[in-house]
Design a protein around this motif. Structure first.
Motif, PDB file in Angstrom:
ATOM      1  N   SER A 132       0.734   1.657   3.579  1.00 55.59           N
ATOM      2  CA  SER A 132       1.790   1.040   2.772  1.00 55.59           C
ATOM      3  C   SER A 132       1.269  -0.292   2.243  1.00 55.59           C
ATOM      4  CB  SER A 132       3.076   0.837   3.587  1.00 55.59           C
ATOM      5  OG  SER A 132       2.870  -0.090   4.635  1.00 55.59           O
TER       6      SER A 132
ATOM      7  N   GLU B 200      11.437  -1.800  -0.209  1.00 55.95           N
ATOM      8  CA  GLU B 200      10.922  -1.877  -1.582  1.00 55.95           C
ATOM      9  C   GLU B 200      10.641  -0.516  -2.222  1.00 55.95           C
ATOM     10  OE1 GLU B 200       8.598  -6.160  -1.366  1.00 55.95           O
ATOM     11  OE2 GLU B 200       7.425  -4.330  -1.144  1.00 55.95           O
ATOM     12  N   THR B 201      10.625   0.543  -1.424  1.00 56.36           N
ATOM     13  CA  THR B 201      10.290   1.858  -1.961  1.00 56.36           C
ATOM     14  C   THR B 201      11.019   2.952  -1.190  1.00 56.36           C
ATOM     15  OG1 THR B 201       8.477   3.393  -2.446  1.00 56.36           O
ATOM     16  CG2 THR B 201       8.246   2.028  -0.478  1.00 56.36           C
TER      17      THR B 201
ATOM     18  N   ASN C 146       5.231  11.156  -5.707  1.00 60.77           N
ATOM     19  CA  ASN C 146       4.544   9.858  -5.648  1.00 60.77           C
ATOM     20  C   ASN C 146       3.182  10.012  -6.340  1.00 60.77           C
ATOM     21  OD1 ASN C 146       3.430   7.387  -5.051  1.00 60.77           O
ATOM     22  ND2 ASN C 146       3.969   7.434  -2.874  1.00 60.77           N
TER      23      ASN C 146
ATOM     24  N   TRP D 299       1.083  -3.654  -5.734  1.00 57.94           N
ATOM     25  CA  TRP D 299       0.692  -2.338  -6.234  1.00 57.94           C
ATOM     26  C   TRP D 299      -0.226  -2.495  -7.444  1.00 57.94           C
ATOM     27  CZ3 TRP D 299       5.699   1.169  -6.370  1.00 57.94           C
ATOM     28  CH2 TRP D 299       6.145   1.367  -5.054  1.00 57.94           C
TER      29      TRP D 299
ATOM     30  N   LYS E 267       5.226  -3.985  -2.758  1.00 58.41           N
ATOM     31  CA  LYS E 267       5.338  -3.590  -4.165  1.00 58.41           C
ATOM     32  C   LYS E 267       4.696  -4.598  -5.116  1.00 58.41           C
ATOM     33  CE  LYS E 267       8.575  -1.257  -7.139  1.00 58.41           C
ATOM     34  NZ  LYS E 267       9.907  -0.664  -7.225  1.00 58.41           N
TER      35      LYS E 267
ATOM     36  N   TYR F  29       9.499   5.898  -0.973  1.00 58.54           N
ATOM     37  CA  TYR F  29       8.413   6.832  -0.663  1.00 58.54           C
ATOM     38  C   TYR F  29       8.061   6.868   0.823  1.00 58.54           C
ATOM     39  CZ  TYR F  29       7.508   7.315  -5.668  1.00 58.54           C
ATOM     40  OH  TYR F  29       7.621   7.587  -7.009  1.00 58.54           O
TER      41      TYR F  29
END
Length: 172
Positions: free
Chosen positions: A91, A27-28, A129, A97, A94, A30
């Motif tokens: 983590s 999903e990311t 980020n 978030w 998403k 980062y």
């Protein structure tokens, strides 16, 4: 806001943690891993959790909502002359978030650190980020440097900021 539950991981969580890591990794960009998750078996993850639960300066928290893991955070302590330090990792899926889960996990880890004589919490964060950096700064982390080309993805290098939370100030 719907309720969520933060608790320490147990070996029986291993299979769901592995699936969670594959989900969040996809999903990311980062994180240091992608949708493949981490190259670890269920048995290896169970052993990892057993070991982390035995260590005084380490903890792994998982966030549960409706029977599924939606976040995790860890402090990985050091030994001997560095036992006053720990490395922080976090983590969140998403879809969650901006719901306060990252802040709740960070608060929980800071509280754990204070209760276990951890004086310095270190972390690395991709320097673009901005959302994560803002949260870390809100809790007192400060940038102490940059690690260039920390990782490489699809031919592009990404720098990471090195940050630290110094809890010694609060003891004075």
């Amino acid at each position: 806001m719907e309720e969520f539950d933060i608790r320490e991981a147990t070996p029986k969580d291993a299979e769901k943690i592995i699936a969670y890591l594959a989900q969040v990794g996809g999903e990311t960009d980062y994180l240091s891993f992608g949708k493949e998750g981490l190259p670890i078996s269920i048995e290896e993850e169970e052993k990892f959790i057993q070991n982390i639960n035995k260590e005084e300066h380490s903890v792994l928290y998982v966030v549960w909502k409706n029977g599924e893991i939606i976040g995790d955070a860890s402090l990985s302590g050091f030994s001997r002359r560095m036992s006053h330090r720990a490395e922080f990792g976090i983590s969140v899926v998403k879809s969650e978030w901006g719901q306060g889960i990252g802040s709740a996990l960070l608060q929980k880890c800071i509280m754990y650190a204070k209760e276990h004589a951890i004086e310095l919490i270190n972390l690395e964060v991709r320097n673009d980020n901005i959302r994560a950096i803002h949260v870390y700064e809100k809790y007192g982390f400060r940038k102490i440097g940059t690690s260039p080309a920390y990782y490489k993805m699809d031919g592009t290098y990404y720098d990471f900021d090195l940050m630290v939370l110094d809890l010694r100030r609060e003891r004075r």
